[in-house]
Design a protein around this motif. Structure first.
Motif, PDB file in Angstrom:
ATOM      1  N   LEU A  75     -43.498  -4.856  43.208  1.00 25.36           N
ATOM      2  CA  LEU A  75     -42.935  -3.383  43.096  1.00 25.36           C
ATOM      3  C   LEU A  75     -43.812  -2.552  42.514  1.00 25.36           C
ATOM      4  CD1 LEU A  75     -39.334  -4.669  41.437  1.00 25.36           C
ATOM      5  CD2 LEU A  75     -39.710  -3.578  43.691  1.00 25.36           C
ATOM      6  N   GLY A  76     -45.175  -2.694  42.879  1.00 28.85           N
ATOM      7  CA  GLY A  76     -46.029  -1.923  42.230  1.00 28.85           C
ATOM      8  C   GLY A  76     -46.480  -1.787  40.925  1.00 28.85           C
ATOM      9  N   TRP A  77     -47.381  -0.944  40.464  1.00 30.09           N
ATOM     10  CA  TRP A  77     -47.833  -0.738  39.090  1.00 30.09           C
ATOM     11  C   TRP A  77     -48.144   0.427  38.694  1.00 30.09           C
ATOM     12  CZ3 TRP A  77     -46.420  -3.106  35.076  1.00 30.09           C
ATOM     13  CH2 TRP A  77     -47.029  -2.818  33.836  1.00 30.09           C
ATOM     14  N   CYS A  78     -49.410   1.109  39.043  1.00 28.48           N
ATOM     15  CA  CYS A  78     -49.483   2.417  38.723  1.00 28.48           C
ATOM     16  C   CYS A  78     -49.212   3.485  40.142  1.00 28.48           C
ATOM     17  CB  CYS A  78     -51.185   2.704  38.705  1.00 28.48           C
ATOM     18  SG  CYS A  78     -51.728   2.041  37.227  1.00 28.48           S
ATOM     19  N   GLU A  79     -48.732   2.986  41.267  1.00 30.80           N
ATOM     20  CA  GLU A  79     -48.417   3.478  42.388  1.00 30.80           C
ATOM     21  C   GLU A  79     -47.104   2.639  42.741  1.00 30.80           C
ATOM     22  OE1 GLU A  79     -52.494   3.811  41.705  1.00 30.80           O
ATOM     23  OE2 GLU A  79     -51.392   2.221  42.140  1.00 30.80           O
TER      24      GLU A  79
END
Length: 371
Positions: free
Chosen positions: A65-69
């Motif tokens: 599920l992403g992190w910085c994007e």
């Protein structure tokens, strides 16, 4: 993925806020590695284990599920858009136009020149379809989930990591563009957040099915909605644009694991003090990384919020100031925080290039004395 019984016990003691329990020895990251390698102290990051005792992670995370994007499927095509001599303008995997040093992508702060979402048309044309939960390639990693189930059977905990609402918006629209969009087109913000929720809910549902009967023990969002002087958005904006989607996600997650609750961690740089009580309204009980340069003192905050789980809070600037300064800071923080429990001491962001190798090793040895 190696986890020992000691790692698991220390992790569970942390989440239980067991007072005066052994402390987890972790570290956040390193911007100084190139220097230490150049000076001949280490060959790579794995060499640090020869000099420092680090614990394994009794909380293992599910991703996707992403992190910085956002987690796009498909990602944008990465390409060089323009040669600017010493620099090059690049389209990155998140659709942003980014100015880099030529031939380099890491080790410095790039300049973000443009973002993929400007309005509803660009949102629907460039981005929204890349967040479809049914897209091929979003299938859960069953082998990884099986390994997590094995670890959970040994007592390890399982978390779900994801990009949070503000970090997600910032990556799509840009930090300035997002702030204008809250006022100029609030309905578009809600549509963007609805897509965030639908993807997160679908992916987490698949993960929960794969790890059952074990529950998800933590939801961990990368939020980054504070800067050195405080929050970038108001409490009213948090409540209007983010909390309805967070609350529905929490409700659905709990329902799928028969009402069993979980810890909720928010990662936000900068001065998070004003937003702590706001996030507590929806059950957040864990914050990181408590940047000291932004007036986040973990000792003071623990006194104010005795039930809050905390990670970080070791001033990166003091690590660069020598052994005596390190000793003063460790001896100020650690006796109180260890007695309270629920604290993981780490540098309040990646260890900066100014930190001498010998001073870093001294810092880690001092933490081990308390751990």
């Amino acid at each position: 993925m190696s986890v020992t019984a000691s790692d698991i016990q220390k992790t569970r003691d942390f989440y239980a806020q067991k007072k005066d329990a052994p402390i987890l020895l972790h570290e956040f990251g390193y911007y100084v590695l190139d220097r230490w390698i150049r000076e001949g102290h280490i060959k790579d990051a794995s060499d640090l284990g020869k000099y420092c005792d680090f614990d394994g992670h009794g909380m293992q995370y599910l991703w996707g599920l992403g992190w910085c994007e956002a987690e796009f499927r498909p990602a944008f095509e990465e390409m060089v858009l323009e040669d600017r001599g010493e620099y090059e303008l690049v389209q990155d995997f998140a659709g942003r136009h980014v100015l880099y040093f030529k031939g380099r992508r890491n080790g410095f702060m790039p300049e973000y020149v443009d973002h993929p979402v400007k309005d509803r048309d660009s949102w629907e044309r460039n981005v929204k379809w890349r967040l479809d939960p049914a897209t091929t390639g979003r299938e859960a990693d069953t082998a990884y989930a099986t390994r997590l189930k094995e670890l959970a059977g040994q007592g390890a905990m399982i978390g779900q990591a994801a990009v949070g609402g503000y970090m997600y918006l910032r990556s799509l629209v840009g930090p300035e563009g997002a702030l204008y969009l809250f006022y100029d087109d609030p309905e578009l913000i809600h549509d963007i957040m609805k897509a965030w929720f639908e993807l997160a809910d679908a992916v987490i549902a698949r993960h929960q099915a794969l790890i059952a009967p074990f529950p998800i023990n933590e939801l961990y969002l990368a939020e980054d909605n504070c800067y050195n002087c405080g929050p970038l958005i108001s409490p009213d904006m948090l409540r209007e644009f983010f909390f309805p989607y967070y609350q529905q996600l929490i409700t659905n997650m709990k329902a799928r694991q028969q009402g069993r609750g979980f810890h909720f961690q928010i990662d936000t740089d900068g001065d998070c003090r004003p937003v702590i009580p706001i996030y507590q309204e929806i059950g957040v009980d864990y914050f990181s990384p408590f940047e000291v340069a932004s007036n986040c003192d973990v000792v003071a905050l623990r006194k104010q919020y005795p039930e809050l789980l905390m990670r970080g809070g070791i001033d990166k600037r003091i690590l660069a100031a020598g052994k005596e300064a390190i000793d003063r800071e460790i001896d100020r923080i650690m006796p109180f925080m260890k007695a309270q429990g629920g604290y993981i001491p780490m540098c309040d962001h990646g260890v900066p290039e100014e930190v001498d190798f010998e001073d870093f090793i001294h810092y880690r040895k001092r933490l081990k004395e308390y751990a």
